[in-house]
Design a protein around this motif. Structure first.
Motif, short mmCIF file in Angstrom:
data_model
loop_
_atom_site.label_atom_id
_atom_site.label_comp_id
_atom_site.label_asym_id
_atom_site.label_seq_id
_atom_site.Cartn_x
_atom_site.Cartn_y
_atom_site.Cartn_z
N HIS A 23 11.57 -5.44 10.80
CA HIS A 23 11.99 -6.95 10.99
C HIS A 23 10.61 -7.61 10.41
N MET A 24 10.26 -7.10 9.24
CA MET A 24 8.84 -7.85 8.46
C MET A 24 9.81 -9.09 7.58
N SER A 25 8.82 -10.04 7.51
CA SER A 25 9.31 -11.32 6.58
C SER A 25 8.81 -10.92 5.33
N GLY A 26 8.25 -9.82 5.05
CA GLY A 26 7.87 -9.44 3.66
C GLY A 26 8.03 -8.11 3.37
N ALA A 27 7.28 -7.33 2.51
CA ALA A 27 7.61 -6.04 2.55
C ALA A 27 7.07 -5.01 3.74
N GLY A 28 7.67 -3.92 3.76
CA GLY A 28 7.39 -3.23 5.12
C GLY A 28 5.89 -2.54 4.65
N ILE A 29 5.88 -1.87 3.46
CA ILE A 29 4.71 -1.42 3.05
C ILE A 29 4.59 -1.89 1.50
N GLN A 30 3.44 -2.41 1.15
CA GLN A 30 3.39 -2.85 -0.37
C GLN A 30 1.93 -2.14 -0.56
N ALA A 31 2.10 -1.12 -1.59
CA ALA A 31 0.82 -0.44 -1.95
C ALA A 31 0.41 -0.72 -3.37
N PHE A 32 -0.89 -0.79 -3.71
CA PHE A 32 -1.25 -0.86 -5.00
C PHE A 32 -2.23 0.06 -5.18
N SER A 33 -1.71 1.15 -6.28
CA SER A 33 -2.49 2.30 -6.63
C SER A 33 -3.41 2.98 -5.49
N THR A 34 -2.67 3.59 -4.60
CA THR A 34 -3.06 4.02 -3.41
C THR A 34 -2.71 5.51 -3.30
#
Length: 170
Positions: A23-34
């Motif tokens: 129930h996230m109002s954005g991304a569940g997981i948003q990753a940047f080069s990790t």
């Protein structure tokens, strides 16, 4: 948000086991080069991506369920996306290593899975024994666009246990 160094060494920067993200109002997981390793976890009902990665990275998913079915948000992007670049800055490019095994990637869009390297980053994929919502075949996986193809017990009540007749059982 997960920011990393994209060192592609043997060190996992974030490890998640038996994790529930919902129930996230954005991304569940948003990753940047990790580097992320996730197992036996559930991510569901996110207004944007369930999982997205920009500028490459190393990602391992094993026995995970990522589903936006049903989804109570308006969206038009796939639920699972891994890109070698950052769309707002094409000079940022990273190599992609993705291992997705024994997992479910599902949702309400026609295709819920995207791996792309528009800027030429190297891509190393191990995608095996999954159920993926896609109109295109992905070798070694079950793909479909049929409603509730994975056989969730009651997705409208957010019950993602599998029915005894599900193709994912056994």
């Amino acid at each position: 948000f997960c920011f990393g160094t994209n060192s592609l060494d043997d060190q996992v920067e974030i490890k998640m086991d038996h994790t529930l993200i919902r129930h996230m109002s954005g991304a569940g997981i948003q990753a940047f080069s990790t580097d992320i390793s996730m197992s036996n976890s559930l991510i569901h009902n996110c207004s944007a991506f369930l999982f997205s990665s920009f500028v490459g990275g190393r990602y391992t998913f094993d026995h995970c369920t990522l589903t936006n079915e049903p989804n109570f948000f308006v969206r038009d992007e796939p639920s699972f996306a891994v890109l070698d670049n950052f769309p707002n800055d094409p000079s940022l490019v990273g190599d992609i290593q993705l291992q997705l095994t024994n997992s479910i990637v599902w949702g309400s869009e026609l295709s819920e899975f995207l791996v792309a390297n528009p800027n030429g980053g190297a891509v190393e994929l191990v995608i095996e024994n999954n159920i993926i919502k896609s109109s295109e075949a992905i070798a070694g996986n079950q793909t479909s666009t049929d409603f509730n193809f994975p056989g969730f017990t009651d997705p409208f009540s957010f019950d993602y246990t599998l029915d005894s007749l599900s193709i994912a059982v056994d």
